[in-house]
Design an enzyme around this catalytic site. Structure first.
Site: not given
Lengths: 177, 177
Positions: B7, B68, B141
């Protein structure tokens, strides 16, 4: 000092290497444009750029790397790729232990033309004259990269601060949970 | 298959490694958050992240990396750093010769919660349950990184296409002037 300048882009990334000292004429070492296919996989494109820039750094052994600072006011779709390309360029310098400095387009234009609002043609014309080239560097991305490198040579006074920052990198590792 | 999920973020970058096969429960290998000081030099921050991710990839030897996908509709200032961090993550996988896949937040949410519009708390709750953890991964996260890795395991069918793309990388070099 020898400086490698990078005008970051995923499709076309300008790279220019110059040598000189503050206040004197610079000489051209090499310029190139690293290209990648807009339809190719992103990982492929970033790796392609990384390989090319790492090779340039290893071959020319510059004293510093200068990269154009990316701004968010540009076309938002383009800016994502530009930001990613700039990360690859900054990393290529940092991984080699070199000081890396970013400059805004206005700073670069002001350094080579005397005006922060000069257009691309003026920048290309001044780079051609300053480096005593027979023909203008093409495409404009290459001229911009050379302008960045010249800008950094002429602003060489910021060097020691950057070298200190680069040296500090060796100590900094990410925290762990 | 073992997947390393990322992430991306410059200040906090979530990293999660899971192992599993499509349609079965995954098991946790490790998760961590790589942090960097927002006031530090950008080159320092990117290098810090590169070193941490490269070390994670080397240590865990994943079969793939899932990152991501960054969108421009977020806060424009933050998105620049996120785009740069994502480039570092994608490169860490690509340099190791691994297939790298990006997923949108909705794809990840849909994969782990069944709804593309799930909130962070729901994602964290499902990741905790799916990996049979005693406590939710913190900060969020890290949970997002684990969700990315789970998403990639469960969508393992896209693998062969990616492996082919990664293999093609070795042939692709930037053009030169």
């Amino acid at each position: 000092m020898r400086v490698l300048g990078v005008d970051p882009g995923l499709t076309r990334c300008g790279v220019g290497v110059v040598e000189g000292v503050p206040g004197r004429a610079c000489t051209l070492v090499e310029y190139t444009v690293v290209r990648s296919d807009p339809d190719a996989d992103l990982a492929h494109r970033l790796l392609n750029l990384d390989v090319a820039l790492t090779e340039m750094v290893a071959r020319h052994r510059p004293d510093a790397v200068a990269v154009e600072r990316v701004f968010s006011q540009h076309n938002v779709r383009t800016v994502m790729g530009t930001a990613q390309a700039s990360a690859v360029a900054i990393l290529a310098g940092a991984r080699a232990g070199l000081p890396v400095q970013t400059y805004t387009p206005s700073e670069v234009k002001a350094a080579v033309t005397g005006s922060g609002s000069a257009d691309k043609a003026q920048v290309t014309a001044m780079v051609t004259r300053l480096l005593k080239l027979d023909a203008p560097p093409r495409p404009a991305d290459a001229a911009d990269a050379l302008a960045l490198a010249i800008c950094h040579v002429w602003r060489g006074g910021t060097r020691s601060r950057l070298a200190a920052a680069a040296a500090a990198v060796t100590g900094g590792r990410g925290g762990r949970l």
